[in-house]
Design a protein around this motif. Structure first.
Motif, PDB file in Angstrom:
ATOM      1  N   GLY A  13      -5.355   4.910  -0.392  1.00  0.00           N
ATOM      2  CA  GLY A  13      -5.715   3.648  -1.022  1.00  0.00           C
ATOM      3  C   GLY A  13      -7.163   3.589  -1.455  1.00  0.00           C
ATOM      4  N   THR A  18       6.519   5.885   4.403  1.00  0.00           N
ATOM      5  CA  THR A  18       5.920   6.114   3.081  1.00  0.00           C
ATOM      6  C   THR A  18       6.733   7.144   2.311  1.00  0.00           C
ATOM      7  N   THR A  69      -2.017   5.638   3.696  1.00  0.00           N
ATOM      8  CA  THR A  69      -2.597   4.381   3.226  1.00  0.00           C
ATOM      9  C   THR A  69      -3.939   4.155   3.906  1.00  0.00           C
ATOM     10  N   ALA A  71       0.831  -1.206   0.000  1.00  0.00           N
ATOM     11  CA  ALA A  71       0.000   0.000   0.000  1.00  0.00           C
ATOM     12  C   ALA A  71       0.863   1.253   0.000  1.00  0.00           C
ATOM     13  N   LYS A  72       1.941   1.243   0.762  1.00  0.00           N
ATOM     14  CA  LYS A  72       2.850   2.390   0.785  1.00  0.00           C
ATOM     15  C   LYS A  72       3.491   2.606  -0.585  1.00  0.00           C
TER      16      LYS A  72
END
Length: 250
Positions: free
Chosen positions: A229, A101, A205, A76-77
């Motif tokens: 996300g 991130t 995220t 996700a990062k």
């Protein structure tokens, strides 16, 4: 529901999610907001949680090492960082906040003719050997566990700068759009970064909704763009859109 049962459930939810406003506590436990406030007050008095403005947060545990945070939720990062890197134009001056991130973002900025300013020592280590990137490391007190620089020297340096955009990290975003951090000492630096930037881009995220944290960084109206996300909480994203924030889901 018995009082002791409510308290056990509330503490379990906070351990899992970090922080919740009173309105959400009342909804989850199917009780009135007045009862939720009394429960929060009782548990706070017993040292089992911490009261924050409008809600409650789990008692702070030891800060996780940076290396552990770096590999957590990595896909996700990476997705958030990939999109963020595409917004950077050659010749820009960008400011990278602390966090993992922003480190993933830095890894996508190699070979770019840009200037990167940061208080993130992991970002510095990532980019210091790149001949194309002009790298500026802010001064300050070193926080070894989280590879960051903090304190009045960091804040003073930021007052002398004006950058094209800031990529801001967070530990959690409340349903009302408040952006949080888990560590009080980092918040003044983040606010100084925001004051030094033409555009503020929040990188968060889906896991950061609501995430953790008890220290308020800012509200949604102080953010220009949110990169997050596809599974991030729709109601919270609607709050950002209502504040005229450009919301990008990746």
């Amino acid at each position: 529901m018995l009082r002791e049962t409510r308290h056990d459930q509330l503490l379990r939810i906070l351990r899992e999610e970090g922080v919740l406003p009173v309105t959400e506590i009342a909804r989850r436990l199917e009780i009135s907001e007045a009862t939720a406030r009394r429960d929060v007050a009782d548990l706070s008095g017993a040292g089992q949680l911490r009261r924050v403005y409008g809600g409650a947060v789990a008692r702070d545990s030891a800060e996780r090492p940076f290396a552990e945070e770096e590999v957590d939720d990595l896909a996700a990062k990476n997705a958030v960082a990939q999109h963020a890197s595409g917004t950077v134009e050659d010749g820009e001056v960008v400011l990278l906040d602390i966090g993992t991130t922003t480190l993933q973002l830095a890894r996508r900025l190699h070979g770019r003719k840009i200037t990167v300013v940061t208080s993130n020592l992991a970002v510095y280590e990532e980019l210091r050997g790149d001949p194309e990137v002009t790298l500026i490391l802010l001064g300050g007190q070193v926080r070894p566990n989280y590879h960051s620089l903090v304190g009045f020297l960091t804040e003073s340096s930021l007052r002398e700068l004006y950058v094209d955009r800031l990529f801001l990290g967070t530990s959690g975003v409340l349903p009302d759009g408040r952006v949080l951090d888990t560590t009080d000492i980092e918040v003044p630096v983040k606010r100084a970064m925001m004051s030094s930037a033409r555009q503020v881009v929040l990188l968060a995220t889906a896991k950061k909704f609501p995430g953790t944290g008890s220290a308020r960084i800012c509200g949604p109206s102080e953010i220009d763009m949110l990169v997050t996300g596809r599974s991030s909480d729709p109601a919270t994203l609607a709050v950002f859109r209502e504040a005229e924030v450009e919301v990008v889901q990746v």
